[in-house]
Design an enzyme around this catalytic site. Sequence first.
Site, PDB file in Angstrom:
ATOM      1  N   LYS A 232     159.186 -14.097  27.384  1.00  0.00           N
ATOM      2  CA  LYS A 232     157.857 -14.122  26.734  1.00  0.00           C
ATOM      3  C   LYS A 232     157.357 -15.610  26.022  1.00  0.00           C
ATOM      4  CE  LYS A 232     158.190  -9.372  25.548  1.00  0.00           C
ATOM      5  NZ  LYS A 232     158.575  -8.287  25.076  1.00  0.00           N
ATOM      6  N   ARG A 262     166.618  -6.194  26.550  1.00  0.00           N
ATOM      7  CA  ARG A 262     165.894  -5.805  27.719  1.00  0.00           C
ATOM      8  C   ARG A 262     165.501  -7.123  28.481  1.00  0.00           C
ATOM      9  NH1 ARG A 262     160.379  -5.826  29.228  1.00  0.00           N
ATOM     10  NH2 ARG A 262     159.678  -4.266  30.563  1.00  0.00           N
TER      11      ARG A 262
HETATM   12  N1  PMM Z   1     158.139  -5.885  26.741  1.00  0.00           N
HETATM   13  C1  PMM Z   1     157.457  -5.611  27.729  1.00  0.00           C
HETATM   14  C2  PMM Z   1     157.492  -4.461  28.311  1.00  0.00           C
HETATM   15  N2  PMM Z   1     158.300  -3.418  27.879  1.00  0.00           N
HETATM   16  N3  PMM Z   1     159.441  -2.514  26.160  1.00  0.00           N
HETATM   17  C3  PMM Z   1     160.141  -2.437  25.082  1.00  0.00           C
HETATM   18  N4  PMM Z   1     160.788  -1.441  24.771  1.00  0.00           N
HETATM   19  N5  PMM Z   1     160.355  -3.890  24.411  1.00  0.00           N
HETATM   20  C4  PMM Z   1     159.614  -4.962  24.904  1.00  0.00           C
HETATM   21  O1  PMM Z   1     159.779  -5.859  24.134  1.00  0.00           O
HETATM   22  C5  PMM Z   1     158.900  -4.823  26.194  1.00  0.00           C
HETATM   23  C6  PMM Z   1     158.826  -3.424  26.837  1.00  0.00           C
HETATM   24  C7  PMM Z   1     156.788  -7.011  28.274  1.00  0.00           C
HETATM   25  O2  PMM Z   1     157.287  -7.662  29.015  1.00  0.00           O
HETATM   26  P1  PMM Z   1     157.396  -7.677  30.681  1.00  0.00           P
HETATM   27  O3  PMM Z   1     156.016  -7.352  30.956  1.00  0.00           O
HETATM   28  O4  PMM Z   1     158.041  -9.033  31.055  1.00  0.00           O
HETATM   29  O5  PMM Z   1     158.296  -6.462  31.193  1.00  0.00           O
END
Ligand code: PMM
Length: 285
Positions: A232, A262
């Site tokens: 991020k 994650r």
């Molecule tokens: N961040 C993203 C997408 N999904 N889900 C959860 N539970 N927590 C998060 O922090 C989260 C998520 C955005 O990140 P990406 O686009 O790199 O997947």
Amino acid sequence: MSSSPRRPAGLPERLDTDDTLVMGVLNVTPDSFSDGGAHDDAPAAISHGLRLVGQGASIVDVGGESTRPGAPRVDEDEELRRVLPVVTALAAKDIVVSVDTMRASVAAASIEAGALIVNDVSAGRADVDMGPEVARLRTRLGTPPVFIAMHWRGHSDVMNELAVYRDVARDSAAELAERLSALREAGVEDRFLVADPGLGFSKTGEQNWEVLADWPTLSSHGLPLLIGASRKRFVSALGVDRDLATAAISAYSAEHGAWAVRVHDVGSSVAAVRVGDRLRRSVRR
Ligand code: PMM
């Protein structure tokens, strides 16, 4: 450090461990900032999912809609087209799949296809049917799915304008607590819930660090926690390798007792959570 349950119900026995789990990110989107859309076709996405498992991911999080700041929404048919073949193929290999979606219909189709976890970044706010639908669903293991509920204030096109708080850690925890109550009222049982502070969602760089630093508030929901810091902006802004910096946050999260992290780069975070787990076990409480 926290007395929250270590893990949710509804997952295979091999995930019944006190170790912090690593969830690998599998974005099946052409506009993902993380992988540049490299996995926007099912065979490539499936092999990337298998690679994540090979590197030590216990869960693969499959998403068909980017939540990158400013990203437009995709329509339901397109989201289904992106995620279902991937969920089906990975679940058929007995991989624990979560589906990253804000749509109840996509959650239902993915559970039908073998997913065990619904990861809704809006915690049921984007689709009023999500809570009741998840309460009604049963996975291939015969239980309700795990529901990951994240702190969220609005869709990607507006979320950066919504980063106004008196006290970001407390305000965001209070808002998530309200969502958790609404989900319980909709019939989602506590033992299937996971809380997520929503790093990078409607929070400035500094605010993300404040949320992460205030672990007592972060963990005040009495639920297992998922931490999603990977790649991020607030992490990249450190100006060092973003996956190594993410791994450092994974170690910190494990040391504080997170259920899972994650991440995009699984290998570095697997090593990091082992360090955090090991430290947690040796801390004098
Ligand atoms: N961040 C993203 C997408 N999904 N889900 C959860 N539970 N927590 C998060 O922090 C989260 C998520 C955005 O990140 P990406 O686009 O790199 O997947």
